[in-house]
Design a protein around this motif. Sequence first.
Motif: not given
Length: 573
Positions: A51-65, A91-100
Amino acid sequence: MTVTTNDASRPPSRIDEIADQFVRDAVALNPTEATQLGIPGYDHLMADYSPAGHDARAGVIRDALAALEGVEPADDVDRVTKAAMMERLGIERELADSGERLAELNVIDSPAQHMRDIFALMPTDTEEAWEAIGERMSAIQDAVDSYEESLALAAERGNIAALRQIEAVIKQADDLADFDTSIFTDLAKGAKITEADGEERELKRSTRRALENGAMDARQAYADLAQYLSEMLAMAAPEDDAVGAERYERFSRYFLGAKVDLDETYEWGREELARIIAEQEAVAAELYGPGTSIAEAMDRLDTEQQRLLHGTDALKAWMQKTSDQAVAELGTEHFDIPEPVRTLECCIAPTQTGGIYYTGPSDDFSRPGRMWWSVPAGVSEFTTWREKTTVYHEGVPGHHLQVAQTVYRKELLNLWRRQYCWISGHGEGWALYAERLMADLGYLADPGDRMGMLDGQRLRAARVVLDIGVHLSKPCPDEWGGGTWDTKKAWPFLVANANMDKKILAFELDRYLGWPGQAPSYKIGERLWLQARDDARAAAAARGEDFDLKAFHRRALDLGSVGLDLLRDEITR
Protein backbone atom coordinates in the motif's frame (compact mmCIF):
# COMPACT_ATOMS: atom_id res chain seq x y z
CA MET A 1 0.03 20.46 -37.85
CA THR A 2 3.49 20.93 -36.37
CA VAL A 3 3.44 17.71 -34.32
CA THR A 4 4.29 15.82 -37.49
CA THR A 5 7.58 17.63 -38.10
CA ASN A 6 10.81 16.01 -37.06
CA ASP A 7 12.35 19.34 -36.00
CA ALA A 8 15.66 18.73 -34.27
CA SER A 9 15.88 22.42 -33.35
CA ARG A 10 12.86 22.40 -31.04
CA PRO A 11 14.11 22.98 -27.48
CA PRO A 12 12.49 21.01 -24.63
CA SER A 13 9.62 22.92 -23.07
CA ARG A 14 8.44 23.15 -19.48
CA ILE A 15 5.78 20.56 -20.30
CA ASP A 16 8.48 18.26 -21.70
CA GLU A 17 10.40 18.68 -18.45
CA ILE A 18 7.31 17.74 -16.41
CA ALA A 19 6.70 14.71 -18.62
CA ASP A 20 10.30 13.49 -18.44
CA GLN A 21 10.43 14.03 -14.68
CA PHE A 22 7.26 12.02 -14.29
CA VAL A 23 8.86 9.10 -16.15
CA ARG A 24 12.02 9.30 -14.00
CA ASP A 25 9.95 9.36 -10.82
CA ALA A 26 7.65 6.56 -12.01
CA VAL A 27 10.40 4.12 -13.00
CA ALA A 28 12.27 4.75 -9.74
CA LEU A 29 9.18 3.38 -7.99
CA ASN A 30 8.61 0.59 -10.51
CA PRO A 31 12.01 -0.72 -11.68
CA THR A 32 10.54 -3.26 -14.11
CA GLU A 33 9.21 -0.33 -16.13
CA ALA A 34 12.75 1.03 -16.32
CA THR A 35 13.90 -2.29 -17.78
CA GLN A 36 11.08 -2.25 -20.30
CA LEU A 37 12.11 1.23 -21.42
CA GLY A 38 15.81 0.39 -21.48
CA ILE A 39 16.61 2.88 -18.69
CA PRO A 40 19.77 1.64 -16.90
CA GLY A 41 20.38 1.40 -13.19
CA TYR A 42 17.28 -0.53 -12.09
CA ASP A 43 17.72 -4.04 -13.51
CA HIS A 44 18.61 -5.54 -10.13
CA LEU A 45 15.48 -4.23 -8.37
CA MET A 46 11.82 -5.13 -7.99
CA ALA A 47 8.89 -2.84 -7.26
CA ASP A 48 7.31 -2.26 -3.89
CA TYR A 49 3.74 -3.49 -4.38
CA SER A 50 2.66 -2.63 -0.83
CA PRO A 51 0.00 0.00 0.00
CA ALA A 52 2.84 2.41 0.75
CA GLY A 53 4.32 1.73 -2.68
CA HIS A 54 0.96 2.39 -4.34
CA ASP A 55 0.58 5.61 -2.34
CA ALA A 56 4.00 6.75 -3.54
CA ARG A 57 3.08 6.11 -7.17
CA ALA A 58 -0.26 7.91 -6.72
CA GLY A 59 1.64 10.86 -5.26
CA VAL A 60 3.84 11.08 -8.36
CA ILE A 61 0.68 11.13 -10.51
CA ARG A 62 -0.94 13.87 -8.43
CA ASP A 63 2.23 15.98 -8.51
CA ALA A 64 2.50 15.73 -12.30
CA LEU A 65 -1.17 16.65 -12.78
CA ALA A 66 -0.78 19.67 -10.54
CA ALA A 67 2.34 20.80 -12.39
CA LEU A 68 0.68 20.42 -15.79
CA GLU A 69 -2.40 22.39 -14.82
CA GLY A 70 -0.29 25.49 -14.20
CA VAL A 71 1.57 25.52 -17.54
CA GLU A 72 0.42 26.86 -20.91
CA PRO A 73 1.54 24.85 -23.98
CA ALA A 74 4.34 26.49 -25.95
CA ASP A 75 3.38 24.86 -29.27
CA ASP A 76 1.29 22.10 -30.83
CA VAL A 77 3.58 19.41 -29.50
CA ASP A 78 3.01 20.71 -25.99
CA ARG A 79 -0.72 20.98 -26.56
CA VAL A 80 -0.97 17.30 -27.44
CA THR A 81 1.36 16.28 -24.62
CA LYS A 82 -0.65 18.17 -22.02
CA ALA A 83 -3.99 16.82 -23.24
CA ALA A 84 -2.66 13.26 -23.46
CA MET A 85 -1.07 13.35 -20.00
CA MET A 86 -4.09 14.95 -18.33
CA GLU A 87 -6.27 12.17 -19.76
CA ARG A 88 -3.88 9.31 -18.90
CA LEU A 89 -2.87 10.45 -15.45
CA GLY A 90 -6.45 11.39 -14.70
CA ILE A 91 -7.74 7.86 -15.28
CA GLU A 92 -4.72 6.44 -13.42
CA ARG A 93 -5.66 8.61 -10.44
CA GLU A 94 -9.22 7.29 -10.62
CA LEU A 95 -7.98 3.71 -10.54
CA ALA A 96 -5.70 4.46 -7.61
CA ASP A 97 -8.37 6.34 -5.65
CA SER A 98 -10.89 3.55 -6.20
CA GLY A 99 -8.48 0.93 -4.81
CA GLU A 100 -8.29 -1.03 -8.06
CA ARG A 101 -4.50 -1.06 -8.12
CA LEU A 102 -4.30 -2.63 -4.66
CA ALA A 103 -6.48 -5.56 -5.75
CA GLU A 104 -4.83 -6.31 -9.12
CA LEU A 105 -4.70 -10.05 -9.71
CA ASN A 106 -5.46 -11.81 -12.98
CA VAL A 107 -3.96 -14.41 -15.28
CA ILE A 108 -2.04 -12.08 -17.59
CA ASP A 109 -1.32 -8.55 -16.38
CA SER A 110 -0.82 -8.20 -12.66
CA PRO A 111 2.22 -8.22 -10.34
CA ALA A 112 2.15 -12.02 -10.33
CA GLN A 113 3.14 -11.96 -14.02
CA HIS A 114 5.15 -8.72 -14.03
CA MET A 115 7.70 -10.21 -11.63
CA ARG A 116 8.12 -13.19 -13.98
CA ASP A 117 7.94 -11.68 -17.44
CA ILE A 118 10.52 -8.93 -16.98
CA PHE A 119 13.37 -11.45 -17.11
CA ALA A 120 12.72 -12.02 -20.83
CA LEU A 121 13.74 -8.40 -21.50
CA MET A 122 16.88 -8.22 -19.37
CA PRO A 123 20.28 -8.03 -21.06
CA THR A 124 22.48 -11.14 -20.78
CA ASP A 125 25.62 -10.08 -22.63
CA THR A 126 27.90 -9.24 -19.68
CA GLU A 127 28.90 -10.58 -16.30
CA GLU A 128 27.25 -7.53 -14.71
CA ALA A 129 23.98 -8.22 -16.52
CA TRP A 130 23.85 -11.75 -15.11
CA GLU A 131 24.69 -10.43 -11.65
CA ALA A 132 21.65 -8.10 -11.94
CA ILE A 133 19.46 -11.05 -12.94
CA GLY A 134 20.55 -13.00 -9.87
CA GLU A 135 19.95 -10.03 -7.59
CA ARG A 136 16.53 -9.34 -9.11
CA MET A 137 15.49 -12.98 -8.69
CA SER A 138 16.36 -12.74 -5.01
CA ALA A 139 14.38 -9.49 -4.76
CA ILE A 140 11.16 -11.27 -5.76
CA GLN A 141 10.62 -12.41 -2.17
CA ASP A 142 10.24 -8.87 -0.84
CA ALA A 143 8.09 -7.96 -3.84
CA VAL A 144 5.77 -10.92 -3.16
CA ASP A 145 5.51 -9.99 0.50
CA SER A 146 4.55 -6.41 -0.43
CA TYR A 147 2.04 -7.69 -3.01
CA GLU A 148 0.34 -9.88 -0.41
CA GLU A 149 0.06 -6.85 1.88
CA SER A 150 -1.89 -4.91 -0.77
CA LEU A 151 -4.10 -7.87 -1.65
CA ALA A 152 -4.95 -8.27 2.03
CA LEU A 153 -5.88 -4.58 2.42
CA ALA A 154 -8.03 -4.66 -0.72
CA ALA A 155 -9.76 -7.79 0.60
CA GLU A 156 -10.55 -6.01 3.87
CA ARG A 157 -12.25 -3.34 1.79
CA GLY A 158 -14.26 -5.92 -0.16
CA ASN A 159 -12.30 -5.86 -3.41
CA ILE A 160 -11.05 -9.38 -4.21
CA ALA A 161 -10.42 -10.90 -7.62
CA ALA A 162 -12.84 -13.61 -8.69
CA LEU A 163 -12.01 -17.14 -7.57
CA ARG A 164 -11.32 -18.17 -11.17
CA GLN A 165 -8.42 -15.70 -11.38
CA ILE A 166 -6.98 -16.68 -8.03
CA GLU A 167 -7.02 -20.40 -8.86
CA ALA A 168 -5.31 -19.77 -12.20
CA VAL A 169 -2.60 -17.62 -10.63
CA ILE A 170 -2.03 -20.31 -7.98
CA LYS A 171 -1.31 -22.73 -10.84
CA GLN A 172 1.09 -20.23 -12.44
CA ALA A 173 2.85 -19.69 -9.10
CA ASP A 174 3.11 -23.44 -8.50
CA ASP A 175 4.77 -23.88 -11.89
CA LEU A 176 7.24 -21.10 -11.12
CA ALA A 177 7.96 -22.63 -7.72
CA ASP A 178 8.63 -26.12 -9.10
CA PHE A 179 12.31 -26.76 -9.85
CA ASP A 180 11.57 -28.69 -13.05
CA THR A 181 9.09 -26.22 -14.60
CA SER A 182 10.36 -22.87 -13.32
CA ILE A 183 11.79 -20.34 -15.76
CA PHE A 184 14.10 -19.28 -12.93
CA THR A 185 15.72 -22.73 -12.98
CA ASP A 186 16.17 -22.39 -16.73
CA LEU A 187 17.72 -18.93 -16.35
CA ALA A 188 20.30 -20.14 -13.86
CA LYS A 189 21.11 -23.33 -15.79
CA GLY A 190 21.42 -21.69 -19.20
CA ALA A 191 23.41 -18.64 -18.13
CA LYS A 192 26.36 -17.85 -20.39
CA ILE A 193 27.90 -14.91 -22.20
CA THR A 194 28.02 -14.86 -25.98
CA GLU A 195 30.82 -12.70 -27.30
CA ALA A 196 30.53 -10.46 -30.35
CA ASP A 197 32.33 -13.09 -32.45
CA GLY A 198 29.83 -15.75 -31.41
CA GLU A 199 32.11 -17.46 -28.91
CA GLU A 200 30.50 -18.50 -25.62
CA ARG A 201 32.17 -17.71 -22.31
CA GLU A 202 31.41 -19.22 -18.93
CA LEU A 203 30.40 -17.00 -16.03
CA LYS A 204 32.52 -16.51 -12.94
CA ARG A 205 31.83 -19.05 -10.22
CA SER A 206 30.52 -16.33 -7.87
CA THR A 207 28.06 -15.09 -10.49
CA ARG A 208 26.77 -18.59 -11.19
CA ARG A 209 26.36 -19.23 -7.48
CA ALA A 210 24.42 -15.98 -7.13
CA LEU A 211 22.17 -17.03 -10.01
CA GLU A 212 21.50 -20.42 -8.44
CA ASN A 213 20.68 -18.77 -5.12
CA GLY A 214 18.53 -16.19 -6.85
CA ALA A 215 16.59 -18.88 -8.69
CA MET A 216 16.04 -20.72 -5.41
CA ASP A 217 14.83 -17.50 -3.76
CA ALA A 218 12.46 -16.77 -6.62
CA ARG A 219 11.00 -20.27 -6.58
CA GLN A 220 10.42 -19.99 -2.83
CA ALA A 221 8.78 -16.59 -3.25
CA TYR A 222 6.28 -17.99 -5.72
CA ALA A 223 5.66 -20.98 -3.46
CA ASP A 224 4.81 -18.51 -0.71
CA LEU A 225 2.50 -16.59 -3.06
CA ALA A 226 0.67 -19.78 -4.03
CA GLN A 227 0.24 -20.67 -0.34
CA TYR A 228 -1.08 -17.21 0.54
CA LEU A 229 -3.55 -17.23 -2.33
CA SER A 230 -4.74 -20.74 -1.48
CA GLU A 231 -5.04 -20.37 2.28
CA MET A 232 -6.10 -16.74 2.61
CA LEU A 233 -7.46 -15.00 -0.49
CA ALA A 234 -9.26 -17.88 -2.20
CA MET A 235 -11.33 -18.54 0.91
CA ALA A 236 -13.03 -15.13 0.62
CA ALA A 237 -13.08 -14.74 -3.18
CA PRO A 238 -16.36 -14.28 -5.06
CA GLU A 239 -17.33 -16.78 -7.74
CA ASP A 240 -19.11 -14.18 -9.89
CA ASP A 241 -16.78 -12.93 -12.64
CA ALA A 242 -18.81 -9.83 -13.57
CA VAL A 243 -17.42 -6.49 -12.36
CA GLY A 244 -20.57 -4.42 -12.97
CA ALA A 245 -21.26 -1.28 -15.00
CA GLU A 246 -19.49 1.32 -12.82
CA ARG A 247 -16.15 -0.48 -12.67
CA TYR A 248 -16.37 -1.61 -16.27
CA GLU A 249 -16.95 1.91 -17.57
CA ARG A 250 -13.80 3.05 -15.78
CA PHE A 251 -11.75 0.16 -17.17
CA SER A 252 -13.13 0.81 -20.67
CA ARG A 253 -11.98 4.45 -20.56
CA TYR A 254 -8.58 3.32 -19.32
CA PHE A 255 -8.08 0.89 -22.20
CA LEU A 256 -9.50 3.16 -24.93
CA GLY A 257 -8.66 6.69 -23.95
CA ALA A 258 -12.21 7.35 -25.07
CA LYS A 259 -15.69 7.16 -23.67
CA VAL A 260 -18.06 4.99 -25.66
CA ASP A 261 -21.72 4.08 -25.28
CA LEU A 262 -21.38 0.53 -24.00
CA ASP A 263 -24.94 -0.48 -24.90
CA GLU A 264 -24.54 0.77 -28.49
CA THR A 265 -21.08 -0.81 -28.70
CA TYR A 266 -22.46 -4.17 -27.58
CA GLU A 267 -25.08 -4.09 -30.38
CA TRP A 268 -22.44 -3.00 -32.90
CA GLY A 269 -20.30 -5.93 -31.79
CA ARG A 270 -23.12 -8.34 -32.57
CA GLU A 271 -23.59 -6.79 -36.02
CA GLU A 272 -19.86 -6.82 -36.74
CA LEU A 273 -19.63 -10.48 -35.75
CA ALA A 274 -22.43 -11.37 -38.18
CA ARG A 275 -20.73 -9.40 -40.97
CA ILE A 276 -17.40 -11.17 -40.47
CA ILE A 277 -19.05 -14.61 -40.43
CA ALA A 278 -20.72 -13.82 -43.76
CA GLU A 279 -17.34 -12.79 -45.20
CA GLN A 280 -15.80 -16.04 -43.94
CA GLU A 281 -18.55 -18.05 -45.62
CA ALA A 282 -17.76 -16.32 -48.91
CA VAL A 283 -14.04 -17.11 -48.57
CA ALA A 284 -14.79 -20.77 -47.73
CA ALA A 285 -16.75 -21.03 -50.98
CA GLU A 286 -13.91 -19.33 -52.85
CA LEU A 287 -11.42 -21.85 -51.44
CA TYR A 288 -13.24 -25.14 -51.91
CA GLY A 289 -16.49 -24.47 -53.71
CA PRO A 290 -20.09 -23.54 -52.85
CA GLY A 291 -21.53 -25.28 -49.82
CA THR A 292 -18.18 -25.54 -47.99
CA SER A 293 -18.64 -24.56 -44.37
CA ILE A 294 -16.16 -22.33 -42.53
CA ALA A 295 -15.13 -25.23 -40.29
CA GLU A 296 -14.60 -27.55 -43.26
CA ALA A 297 -12.47 -24.95 -45.04
CA MET A 298 -10.29 -24.46 -41.96
CA ASP A 299 -9.87 -28.20 -41.46
CA ARG A 300 -8.67 -28.55 -45.06
CA LEU A 301 -6.33 -25.57 -44.74
CA ASP A 302 -4.76 -27.26 -41.70
CA THR A 303 -3.82 -30.30 -43.79
CA GLU A 304 -2.26 -28.52 -46.77
CA GLN A 305 1.45 -29.26 -46.57
CA GLN A 306 2.54 -25.97 -48.14
CA ARG A 307 0.90 -24.15 -45.23
CA LEU A 308 2.54 -26.21 -42.45
CA LEU A 309 5.61 -25.39 -40.35
CA HIS A 310 7.31 -28.10 -38.30
CA GLY A 311 9.07 -27.06 -35.10
CA THR A 312 9.81 -23.74 -33.45
CA ASP A 313 12.96 -23.17 -35.52
CA ALA A 314 10.90 -23.26 -38.70
CA LEU A 315 8.27 -21.02 -37.10
CA LYS A 316 10.87 -18.46 -36.08
CA ALA A 317 12.52 -18.45 -39.52
CA TRP A 318 9.16 -18.02 -41.28
CA MET A 319 8.15 -15.18 -38.93
CA GLN A 320 11.44 -13.39 -39.65
CA LYS A 321 11.19 -13.84 -43.41
CA THR A 322 7.58 -12.62 -43.52
CA SER A 323 8.42 -9.64 -41.32
CA ASP A 324 11.52 -8.67 -43.30
CA GLN A 325 9.55 -8.76 -46.55
CA ALA A 326 6.84 -6.48 -45.15
CA VAL A 327 9.42 -3.98 -43.89
CA ALA A 328 11.28 -3.91 -47.21
CA GLU A 329 8.21 -3.54 -49.42
CA LEU A 330 6.00 -1.26 -47.32
CA GLY A 331 8.88 1.09 -46.61
CA THR A 332 9.25 2.02 -50.26
CA GLU A 333 5.70 3.14 -51.01
CA HIS A 334 3.14 3.08 -48.23
CA PHE A 335 5.02 4.21 -45.11
CA ASP A 336 8.07 6.21 -44.13
CA ILE A 337 10.21 3.72 -42.17
CA PRO A 338 13.45 5.11 -40.67
CA GLU A 339 16.51 2.87 -40.81
CA PRO A 340 16.62 1.88 -37.09
CA VAL A 341 12.94 0.89 -37.28
CA ARG A 342 13.66 -1.55 -40.09
CA THR A 343 15.13 -4.07 -37.63
CA LEU A 344 12.60 -6.36 -35.96
CA GLU A 345 13.70 -9.56 -34.22
CA CYS A 346 11.31 -12.53 -34.20
CA CYS A 347 11.74 -14.68 -31.09
CA ILE A 348 10.35 -17.75 -29.35
CA ALA A 349 9.36 -16.65 -25.83
CA PRO A 350 10.68 -18.46 -22.74
CA THR A 351 7.12 -18.89 -21.41
CA GLN A 352 4.51 -21.37 -22.72
CA THR A 353 1.18 -19.52 -22.41
CA GLY A 354 0.25 -19.54 -26.10
CA GLY A 355 0.38 -15.75 -26.40
CA ILE A 356 1.98 -13.73 -29.18
CA TYR A 357 3.20 -10.26 -28.28
CA TYR A 358 5.54 -7.40 -29.10
CA THR A 359 8.09 -5.54 -26.99
CA GLY A 360 9.40 -2.18 -28.15
CA PRO A 361 13.00 -1.09 -28.62
CA SER A 362 15.06 0.67 -26.00
CA ASP A 363 15.36 4.42 -26.36
CA ASP A 364 18.71 4.14 -28.18
CA PHE A 365 17.66 1.08 -30.25
CA SER A 366 20.48 -0.98 -28.73
CA ARG A 367 17.70 -3.45 -27.91
CA PRO A 368 15.54 -3.73 -31.04
CA GLY A 369 11.81 -4.22 -31.23
CA ARG A 370 10.90 -7.90 -30.85
CA MET A 371 7.98 -10.13 -31.73
CA TRP A 372 7.54 -13.01 -29.28
CA TRP A 373 5.70 -16.30 -29.70
CA SER A 374 4.96 -18.14 -26.45
CA VAL A 375 4.53 -21.72 -27.70
CA PRO A 376 2.55 -24.06 -25.41
CA ALA A 377 4.28 -27.22 -24.23
CA GLY A 378 3.91 -30.05 -26.72
CA VAL A 379 2.93 -27.84 -29.68
CA SER A 380 5.32 -28.39 -32.58
CA GLU A 381 3.24 -27.80 -35.71
CA PHE A 382 2.06 -24.42 -36.98
CA THR A 383 0.02 -23.21 -39.95
CA THR A 384 0.98 -20.15 -41.96
CA TRP A 385 -2.59 -19.41 -43.07
CA ARG A 386 -3.59 -18.65 -39.49
CA GLU A 387 -0.56 -16.61 -38.57
CA LYS A 388 0.50 -14.49 -41.52
CA THR A 389 -1.85 -11.74 -40.41
CA THR A 390 -0.44 -12.08 -36.87
CA VAL A 391 3.03 -11.18 -38.13
CA TYR A 392 1.60 -8.03 -39.69
CA HIS A 393 -0.30 -7.30 -36.46
CA GLU A 394 2.77 -7.55 -34.22
CA GLY A 395 5.33 -6.30 -36.74
CA VAL A 396 4.96 -3.98 -39.71
CA PRO A 397 2.66 -2.18 -40.28
CA GLY A 398 1.32 -3.11 -36.82
CA HIS A 399 2.87 -2.66 -33.39
CA HIS A 400 6.51 -2.42 -34.43
CA LEU A 401 5.96 0.39 -36.93
CA GLN A 402 3.68 2.18 -34.51
CA VAL A 403 5.88 1.89 -31.41
CA ALA A 404 9.40 2.01 -32.85
CA GLN A 405 8.65 4.96 -35.12
CA THR A 406 7.49 6.93 -32.09
CA VAL A 407 10.66 5.99 -30.20
CA TYR A 408 12.69 7.20 -33.18
CA ARG A 409 11.29 10.73 -32.93
CA LYS A 410 13.49 11.57 -29.98
CA GLU A 411 14.25 15.14 -31.12
CA LEU A 412 10.57 16.08 -31.04
CA LEU A 413 8.77 13.91 -28.49
CA ASN A 414 9.59 13.71 -24.81
CA LEU A 415 10.24 10.37 -23.09
CA TRP A 416 6.66 10.02 -21.84
CA ARG A 417 5.26 10.48 -25.36
CA ARG A 418 7.66 8.22 -27.22
CA GLN A 419 8.24 5.43 -24.69
CA TYR A 420 6.10 5.44 -21.58
CA CYS A 421 2.53 5.98 -22.70
CA TRP A 422 0.70 2.97 -24.10
CA ILE A 423 -3.06 2.83 -24.61
CA SER A 424 -4.44 -0.55 -25.57
CA GLY A 425 -7.27 0.70 -27.78
CA HIS A 426 -4.91 2.96 -29.69
CA GLY A 427 -2.18 0.33 -30.06
CA GLU A 428 -4.26 -2.80 -30.57
CA GLY A 429 -6.81 -0.88 -32.62
CA TRP A 430 -4.02 0.24 -34.95
CA ALA A 431 -2.72 -3.34 -35.21
CA LEU A 432 -6.16 -4.62 -36.28
CA TYR A 433 -6.45 -1.69 -38.66
CA ALA A 434 -3.03 -2.71 -40.02
CA GLU A 435 -4.25 -6.26 -40.68
CA ARG A 436 -7.17 -4.95 -42.74
CA LEU A 437 -4.85 -2.54 -44.52
CA MET A 438 -2.59 -5.43 -45.56
CA ALA A 439 -5.61 -7.18 -47.01
CA ASP A 440 -6.51 -4.00 -48.91
CA LEU A 441 -2.93 -3.75 -50.21
CA GLY A 442 -3.03 -7.32 -51.56
CA TYR A 443 -0.76 -9.03 -49.00
CA LEU A 444 -3.58 -11.37 -48.00
CA ALA A 445 -4.79 -12.06 -51.53
CA ASP A 446 -4.42 -15.78 -50.94
CA PRO A 447 -7.89 -16.79 -49.68
CA GLY A 448 -6.34 -19.03 -47.01
CA ASP A 449 -4.36 -16.12 -45.58
CA ARG A 450 -7.50 -13.98 -45.79
CA MET A 451 -9.41 -16.64 -43.86
CA GLY A 452 -6.75 -16.40 -41.16
CA MET A 453 -7.22 -12.65 -40.93
CA LEU A 454 -11.00 -13.05 -40.72
CA ASP A 455 -10.61 -15.75 -38.08
CA GLY A 456 -8.74 -13.28 -35.89
CA GLN A 457 -11.23 -10.51 -36.64
CA ARG A 458 -14.12 -12.80 -35.73
CA LEU A 459 -12.58 -13.58 -32.34
CA ARG A 460 -12.05 -9.87 -31.65
CA ALA A 461 -15.68 -9.07 -32.53
CA ALA A 462 -16.92 -11.96 -30.37
CA ARG A 463 -14.88 -10.56 -27.48
CA VAL A 464 -16.80 -7.28 -27.65
CA VAL A 465 -20.06 -9.19 -27.22
CA LEU A 466 -18.74 -11.56 -24.56
CA ASP A 467 -16.81 -9.04 -22.49
CA ILE A 468 -19.51 -6.38 -22.30
CA GLY A 469 -22.24 -9.02 -22.07
CA VAL A 470 -20.77 -10.88 -19.10
CA HIS A 471 -19.34 -7.97 -17.12
CA LEU A 472 -22.50 -5.88 -17.51
CA SER A 473 -24.83 -8.90 -17.08
CA LYS A 474 -26.65 -8.05 -20.29
CA PRO A 475 -29.48 -10.16 -21.78
CA CYS A 476 -28.07 -13.18 -23.60
CA PRO A 477 -29.46 -14.01 -27.09
CA ASP A 478 -31.64 -17.11 -27.18
CA GLU A 479 -29.19 -18.96 -29.44
CA TRP A 480 -26.60 -18.76 -26.65
CA GLY A 481 -28.85 -19.76 -23.80
CA GLY A 482 -31.12 -16.78 -23.17
CA GLY A 483 -31.49 -15.17 -19.78
CA THR A 484 -28.41 -13.21 -18.64
CA TRP A 485 -24.86 -13.50 -19.94
CA ASP A 486 -22.56 -15.35 -17.56
CA THR A 487 -19.34 -17.36 -17.72
CA LYS A 488 -21.15 -20.64 -18.37
CA LYS A 489 -22.80 -19.23 -21.50
CA ALA A 490 -19.63 -17.43 -22.57
CA TRP A 491 -17.66 -20.66 -23.08
CA PRO A 492 -19.72 -22.28 -25.89
CA PHE A 493 -20.09 -18.85 -27.51
CA LEU A 494 -16.32 -18.41 -27.50
CA VAL A 495 -15.64 -21.94 -28.76
CA ALA A 496 -18.09 -21.40 -31.65
CA ASN A 497 -16.42 -18.16 -32.71
CA ALA A 498 -12.73 -19.02 -32.31
CA ASN A 499 -10.89 -21.68 -34.27
CA MET A 500 -8.30 -22.28 -31.58
CA ASP A 501 -6.96 -25.02 -29.33
CA LYS A 502 -9.32 -25.29 -26.36
CA LYS A 503 -6.50 -25.11 -23.82
CA ILE A 504 -5.42 -21.77 -25.24
CA LEU A 505 -9.04 -20.68 -25.48
CA ALA A 506 -9.61 -21.51 -21.82
CA PHE A 507 -6.73 -19.18 -20.93
CA GLU A 508 -8.24 -16.53 -23.22
CA LEU A 509 -11.59 -16.72 -21.43
CA ASP A 510 -9.87 -16.37 -18.06
CA ARG A 511 -8.05 -13.36 -19.46
CA TYR A 512 -11.26 -11.62 -20.55
CA LEU A 513 -12.98 -12.31 -17.26
CA GLY A 514 -10.06 -11.04 -15.18
CA TRP A 515 -9.04 -8.06 -17.33
CA PRO A 516 -12.38 -6.32 -18.05
CA GLY A 517 -12.44 -3.91 -20.98
CA GLN A 518 -9.05 -4.88 -22.41
CA ALA A 519 -10.06 -7.54 -24.95
CA PRO A 520 -12.79 -5.39 -26.59
CA SER A 521 -10.33 -2.50 -26.92
CA TYR A 522 -8.83 -4.20 -30.01
CA LYS A 523 -11.98 -4.17 -32.11
CA ILE A 524 -13.42 -0.98 -30.63
CA GLY A 525 -10.04 0.63 -31.17
CA GLU A 526 -10.04 -0.44 -34.83
CA ARG A 527 -13.53 1.04 -35.17
CA LEU A 528 -12.36 4.36 -33.75
CA TRP A 529 -9.26 4.35 -36.01
CA LEU A 530 -11.50 3.83 -39.05
CA GLN A 531 -13.78 6.62 -37.89
CA ALA A 532 -10.75 8.90 -37.49
CA ARG A 533 -9.69 8.09 -41.06
CA ASP A 534 -13.20 8.81 -42.34
CA ASP A 535 -13.19 12.12 -40.47
CA ALA A 536 -9.80 13.03 -41.94
CA ARG A 537 -11.03 12.14 -45.43
CA ALA A 538 -14.12 14.32 -44.94
CA ALA A 539 -12.00 17.19 -43.60
CA ALA A 540 -9.75 16.99 -46.66
CA ALA A 541 -12.78 17.04 -48.97
CA ALA A 542 -14.16 20.08 -47.13
CA ARG A 543 -10.86 21.87 -47.82
CA GLY A 544 -11.04 20.87 -51.48
CA GLU A 545 -8.03 18.53 -51.14
CA ASP A 546 -7.43 14.95 -52.21
CA PHE A 547 -7.09 12.53 -49.31
CA ASP A 548 -3.52 11.21 -48.96
CA LEU A 549 -3.56 7.87 -47.11
CA LYS A 550 0.22 7.76 -46.62
CA ALA A 551 0.16 11.26 -45.14
CA PHE A 552 -2.72 10.27 -42.86
CA HIS A 553 -0.74 7.33 -41.53
CA ARG A 554 2.35 9.48 -40.98
CA ARG A 555 0.41 12.20 -39.15
CA ALA A 556 -1.50 9.72 -37.02
CA LEU A 557 1.54 7.65 -36.03
CA ASP A 558 3.60 10.77 -35.35
CA LEU A 559 1.25 11.57 -32.47
CA GLY A 560 2.42 8.50 -30.58
CA SER A 561 0.11 6.56 -28.29
CA VAL A 562 -2.68 8.93 -27.25
CA GLY A 563 -6.27 8.41 -26.19
CA LEU A 564 -8.56 7.69 -29.10
CA ASP A 565 -10.75 10.73 -28.42
CA LEU A 566 -7.65 12.91 -28.65
CA LEU A 567 -6.46 11.09 -31.80
CA ARG A 568 -9.74 11.86 -33.54
CA ASP A 569 -9.59 15.52 -32.52
CA GLU A 570 -6.00 15.97 -33.65
CA ILE A 571 -6.23 14.14 -36.95
CA THR A 572 -8.97 16.49 -38.19
CA ARG A 573 -7.41 19.76 -36.99
